[in-house]
Every structure is written in structure tokens, then in C-alpha cells.
Design an enzyme around this catalytic site. Structure first.
Site, PDB file in Angstrom:
ATOM      1  N   GLU A  79      -3.193 -16.160  -2.671  1.00 58.62           N
ATOM      2  CA  GLU A  79      -2.449 -15.133  -3.383  1.00 58.62           C
ATOM      3  C   GLU A  79      -1.690 -15.826  -4.506  1.00 58.62           C
ATOM      4  O   GLU A  79      -1.151 -16.919  -4.314  1.00 58.62           O
ATOM      5  CB  GLU A  79      -1.480 -14.413  -2.438  1.00 58.62           C
ATOM      6  CG  GLU A  79      -0.457 -13.522  -3.103  1.00 58.62           C
ATOM      7  CD  GLU A  79      -1.079 -12.402  -3.918  1.00 58.62           C
ATOM      8  OE1 GLU A  79      -0.614 -12.203  -5.064  1.00 58.62           O
ATOM      9  OE2 GLU A  79      -2.016 -11.737  -3.432  1.00 58.62           O
ATOM     10  N   ASN A 131      -1.236  -8.220   4.541  1.00 64.23           N
ATOM     11  CA  ASN A 131      -1.512  -6.897   5.094  1.00 64.23           C
ATOM     12  C   ASN A 131      -2.790  -6.871   5.940  1.00 64.23           C
ATOM     13  O   ASN A 131      -2.780  -6.425   7.095  1.00 64.23           O
ATOM     14  CB  ASN A 131      -1.617  -5.891   3.942  1.00 64.23           C
ATOM     15  CG  ASN A 131      -1.839  -4.477   4.400  1.00 64.23           C
ATOM     16  OD1 ASN A 131      -1.032  -3.911   5.124  1.00 64.23           O
ATOM     17  ND2 ASN A 131      -2.945  -3.877   3.987  1.00 64.23           N
ATOM     18  N   TYR A 153      -6.678 -12.666  -2.789  1.00 63.27           N
ATOM     19  CA  TYR A 153      -5.760 -11.568  -3.109  1.00 63.27           C
ATOM     20  C   TYR A 153      -5.099 -11.015  -1.829  1.00 63.27           C
ATOM     21  O   TYR A 153      -5.119  -9.821  -1.570  1.00 63.27           O
ATOM     22  CB  TYR A 153      -6.479 -10.413  -3.820  1.00 63.27           C
ATOM     23  CG  TYR A 153      -7.486 -10.798  -4.867  1.00 63.27           C
ATOM     24  CD1 TYR A 153      -7.094 -11.053  -6.180  1.00 63.27           C
ATOM     25  CD2 TYR A 153      -8.840 -10.905  -4.564  1.00 63.27           C
ATOM     26  CE1 TYR A 153      -8.026 -11.392  -7.152  1.00 63.27           C
ATOM     27  CE2 TYR A 153      -9.774 -11.253  -5.520  1.00 63.27           C
ATOM     28  CZ  TYR A 153      -9.364 -11.490  -6.812  1.00 63.27           C
ATOM     29  OH  TYR A 153     -10.280 -11.821  -7.773  1.00 63.27           O
ATOM     30  N   GLN A 202       0.848  -1.188   0.000  1.00 60.63           N
ATOM     31  CA  GLN A 202       0.000   0.000   0.000  1.00 60.63           C
ATOM     32  C   GLN A 202       0.887   1.244   0.000  1.00 60.63           C
ATOM     33  O   GLN A 202       1.736   1.396   0.882  1.00 60.63           O
ATOM     34  CB  GLN A 202      -0.917  -0.004   1.225  1.00 60.63           C
ATOM     35  CG  GLN A 202      -1.901  -1.154   1.278  1.00 60.63           C
ATOM     36  CD  GLN A 202      -3.035  -1.011   0.276  1.00 60.63           C
ATOM     37  OE1 GLN A 202      -3.234   0.058  -0.302  1.00 60.63           O
ATOM     38  NE2 GLN A 202      -3.772  -2.085   0.069  1.00 60.63           N
ATOM     39  N   GLU A 257     -10.576   4.867  -3.351  1.00 61.59           N
ATOM     40  CA  GLU A 257     -10.601   3.484  -2.873  1.00 61.59           C
ATOM     41  C   GLU A 257     -11.758   3.348  -1.899  1.00 61.59           C
ATOM     42  O   GLU A 257     -12.034   4.255  -1.108  1.00 61.59           O
ATOM     43  CB  GLU A 257      -9.274   3.094  -2.219  1.00 61.59           C
ATOM     44  CG  GLU A 257      -8.107   3.284  -3.162  1.00 61.59           C
ATOM     45  CD  GLU A 257      -7.032   2.211  -3.033  1.00 61.59           C
ATOM     46  OE1 GLU A 257      -7.177   1.299  -2.201  1.00 61.59           O
ATOM     47  OE2 GLU A 257      -6.050   2.312  -3.789  1.00 61.59           O
ATOM     48  N   ASP A 308      -9.899  -8.144  -2.106  1.00 60.46           N
ATOM     49  CA  ASP A 308      -9.241  -6.877  -2.421  1.00 60.46           C
ATOM     50  C   ASP A 308      -8.598  -7.050  -3.800  1.00 60.46           C
ATOM     51  O   ASP A 308      -7.383  -7.164  -3.928  1.00 60.46           O
ATOM     52  CB  ASP A 308      -8.180  -6.562  -1.354  1.00 60.46           C
ATOM     53  CG  ASP A 308      -7.505  -5.216  -1.583  1.00 60.46           C
ATOM     54  OD1 ASP A 308      -7.952  -4.458  -2.473  1.00 60.46           O
ATOM     55  OD2 ASP A 308      -6.521  -4.927  -0.888  1.00 60.46           O
ATOM     56  N   CYS A 357      -9.909  -0.781  -5.329  1.00 57.96           N
ATOM     57  CA  CYS A 357      -9.137   0.362  -5.809  1.00 57.96           C
ATOM     58  C   CYS A 357      -9.755   0.935  -7.083  1.00 57.96           C
ATOM     59  O   CYS A 357      -9.170   1.828  -7.709  1.00 57.96           O
ATOM     60  CB  CYS A 357      -7.683  -0.038  -6.057  1.00 57.96           C
ATOM     61  SG  CYS A 357      -7.468  -1.326  -7.312  1.00 57.96           S
TER      62      CYS A 357
END
Length: 362
Positions: free
Chosen positions: A235, A219, A214, A186, A354, A295, A320
Site C-alpha cells: 500500500e 480490509n 492496494y 468502503q 463494482e 483492488d 470500482c
């Protein structure tokens, strides 16, 4: 040509205009006004890439408008960049201009910094990097007190390390993250903290399990693991999966498994379309999934993944790209309603927005 600095006096007005546009865009699906998470008006960006413009034997940081690569904007300072980035930029440029070895055929410089005070500088060249370059770069590294990484075509020279270590304070608890150069992180650390805080609050405490698609380097995954009995995350990036595994250990998390699968592959796995060897150690029947966190990249959820997540009672959707999220909502709104709605101002002074949605089954 110099680049004008941002006008911080306009920030709050711009943010509220952005929120108004977002609320209008989502009005078909909710009457909620978005919860606003503002960014600091300056020094919010933790990573940046600058082109290097050579003129009269002197190197300058530069940026370009898209398609206008012969009209550089010379960068002396970068107001939106972190304070640490701005401290390092002139020191790196001074060293580059004092050394023909460091300056020659240098075309880009990247800075990766953290809120906790770590940094990595990557110098990218149109030439092969040799031992003489390594000696000069090592001297610069010792002078700066932060690692230098060299890149050229098919070459990566790691003098010390190719990552930074971030520490994020969320609700009074510190989380540690390894962030590898070139992998996704990020860019706005302050907003990243806000997003994690909001996600934990939106989920609440649960006796059920969480699925995350994802997940990147963990995070969201690592802090949210405290809110659920078990977590399974996926991921596709091998670098991010490896970082996530290290971050799990660094944070002492014991109820979380990560598998290297794309969202499309996981959809095939959970629908028993075909088996995956990378899931051989995981029994999906052991999980009591109640919530799914997605995400996705700017393209949003593909049709099959969107249909799969629609089967979950709760969907936490970080986006996003509101345009693709709105497209996904055409399907998701048939079964779910929006319970929470947030705007995270990751990139002030731009149209970029976002969002965060908590969708619950009707």
C-alpha cells in the site's frame, strides 16, 4: 431547493438492469452471469460530506450539482446515509446554529460512521480555529457522545481522536478495523462484508501464499490471511499502512507483512529492476505465491503491473471501474479465464458498478 428522496420501489429493477448491462459488457470474456450482491435500499452509506449553506444567519446542509454551486439542494435528511448519521445530523446542525463560534465561516461537515455504532464528525472552516472554538466543539462532543474534529487551512484540531473503530462480522467471526478520517474506507459497510465473504469463498483454503496490491487498511487482507500460509501486502498511503499495522495487531494476525510500496514499485522489486530499502526485511524468494489480489483505483492496473500479475496462477481482481477492468482483461484474458464473476452494488440508484473476478490460468 429540496432534494428528492430515493424511490426504493425501483431498487430491484435497477439492480437487475445494472446486472444485465454488466453481463453484456463482459460477454467478450465470459458467458457467466454475475453473482449479485444487493445493498440495503436505504441507510447503506457510512460516510458523507455536506456543504454548509448560510442564508439569513442560518446554516443548512446542502449538496450541489457539478458546476452549479449557487443552486444548493438543502438537505434535511439523508435517506441513503446510515441511521446513526441521520440521528447525528440534526443535533450537529442545531448546535452549529446555536453558536456563532461554531457557525461562522463553517463551509463543510463530514460524517464517518460504522456498522458497529461508532462515529466521527469533522467540521471544516474558512478561518483559524482557536481555543474558544475548541471549548464550544468540546461541549458539542460531550453532548453528542462522539468525537468532533476541526479542520481549516493547514490546521487540524483533534479533540479526542481522528478515527472510528469498525467491527465487521464475516461468516460468524468479527474483525476489527481502525478507520482514520480522510483515508479510504468502503462507504457501504453491508457491501464491504459481502465483498470480503465472496473473496474468501472464491479463494478457498490454500497451502500457498497470497500477494495483495492496494491493500489499504487491511480490509481484505486480514480476513484472507486465514486462507493462506503467508500474505504479503502493499500500500502506498502512509496513513493506511499505519492503520493496517494496528489492525493486524488488533486481530491477532501473525502470517501477514505489509510494506509501503506502490504497485509500480513492487513490480520493479519483484522483477529485480531495482532494490527498495522498505523491502529490506522481506525475502521475496521465501514466498510461494499462487494468488494475487488487486483492488486498484479507478484508473485500473498500469501496463507493467498488469503484465506482472498475469504471471500468477490465480488473480482476484476487485474493481470500482468496469471500463478499466475490461481494458486490463484484454491482456489478462490471453493467459487466464474468468472462473467467478460478481457485481457488488456499492452505490444503489446510480450507474456506478463494482465487480469481482476470479481469473485462473488457462
Amino acid at each position: 431547493m429540496a432534494l428528492h428522496r430515493v424511490n426504493t420501489d425501483d431498487y430491484q429493477q435497477q439492480l437487475h438492469q445494472k446486472a444485465k448491462r454488466l453481463a453484456e459488457a463482459y460477454r467478450e470474456f465470459t458467458d457467466l452471469e454475475p453473482e449479485l450482491f444487493p445493498s440495503p435500499p436505504i441507510h447503506y452509506r457510512l460516510r458523507a460530506e455536506f456543504k454548509v449553506w448560510h442564508e439569513g444567519g442560518v446554516a443548512h446542509y446542502a449538496m450541489y450539482r457539478q458546476g452549479e454551486y449557487k443552486k444548493p439542494f438543502i438537505i434535511d435528511t439523508f435517506t441513503v446515509g446510515s441511521e446513526l448519521m441521520n440521528q447525528l445530523m440534526p443535533k450537529v446542525l442545531e448546535a452549529v446554529n446555536s453558536s456563532e463560534v461554531l457557525r461562522k465561516r463553517l463551509f463543510s461537515a463530514e460524517f464517518l460512521t460504522t456498522l458497529s455504532g461508532d462515529a466521527l464528525i469533522t467540521l471544516i472552516y474558512h478561518k483559524k480555529l482557536d481555543e474558544i472554538w475548541e471549548q464550544e466543539a468540546t461541549a458539542l462532543q460531550e453532548k453528542l457522545g462522539f468525537p468532533i474534529l476541526g479542520r481549516s487551512r493547514k490546521q487540524k484540531v483533534v479533540l479526542e481522536r481522528d478515527f472510528v473503530t469498525e467491527q465487521l462480522d464475516i461468516d460468524g467471526k468479527k474483525y476489527q478495523y481502525k478507520q482514520v478520517e480522510g483515508s479510504f474506507t468502503q462507504p457501504n459497510g453491508h457491501i464491504c462484508r459481502s465483498m470480503i465473504h465472496w473473496a474468501k469463498n472464491a479463494c478457498g483454503q490454500n497451502s500457498t501464499d497470497l500477494l495483495e496490491l492496494y491493500c489499504g487498511n487491511g480490509n481484505f487482507t486480514i480476513p484472507l490471511s486465514e486462507n493462506f500460509e503467508k500474505v504479503l501486502a502493499t500500500e502506498i498511503s502512509k496513513v493506511s499502512v499505519n492503520s493496517a499495522q494496528e489492525n493486524i495487531q488488533a486481530n491477532g494476525v501473525t502470517n501477514l507483512d505489509i510494506v509501503r510500496l506502490s504497485s509500480e514499485e513492487f513490480t520493479q522489486a519483484i522483477d529485480k529492476v531495482r532494490p527498495f530499502r522498505r523491502l529490506s526485511h522481506i525475502d521475496l524468494a521465501d514466498y510461494n505465491f499462487d494468488t494475487v489480489l488487486v483492488d486498484p483505483p479507478r484508473a485500473g492496473l498500469d501496463e507493467d503491473t498488469c503484465a506482472m500479475v498475469a504471471r500468477f496462477p490465480r488473480i482476484l481482481y476487485i474493481s470500482c471501474n468496469p471500463e478499466t477492468q475490461l481494458e486490463n482483461l484484454k491482456l489478462l484474458s490471453k493467459t487466464h479465464r474468468i472462473e467467478r464473476f460478481a457485481l457488488f452494488d456499492q452505490f444503489p440508484y446510480t450507474d456506478h458498478t463494482e465487480t469481482g473476478l476470479m481469473l485462473v490460468r488457462k
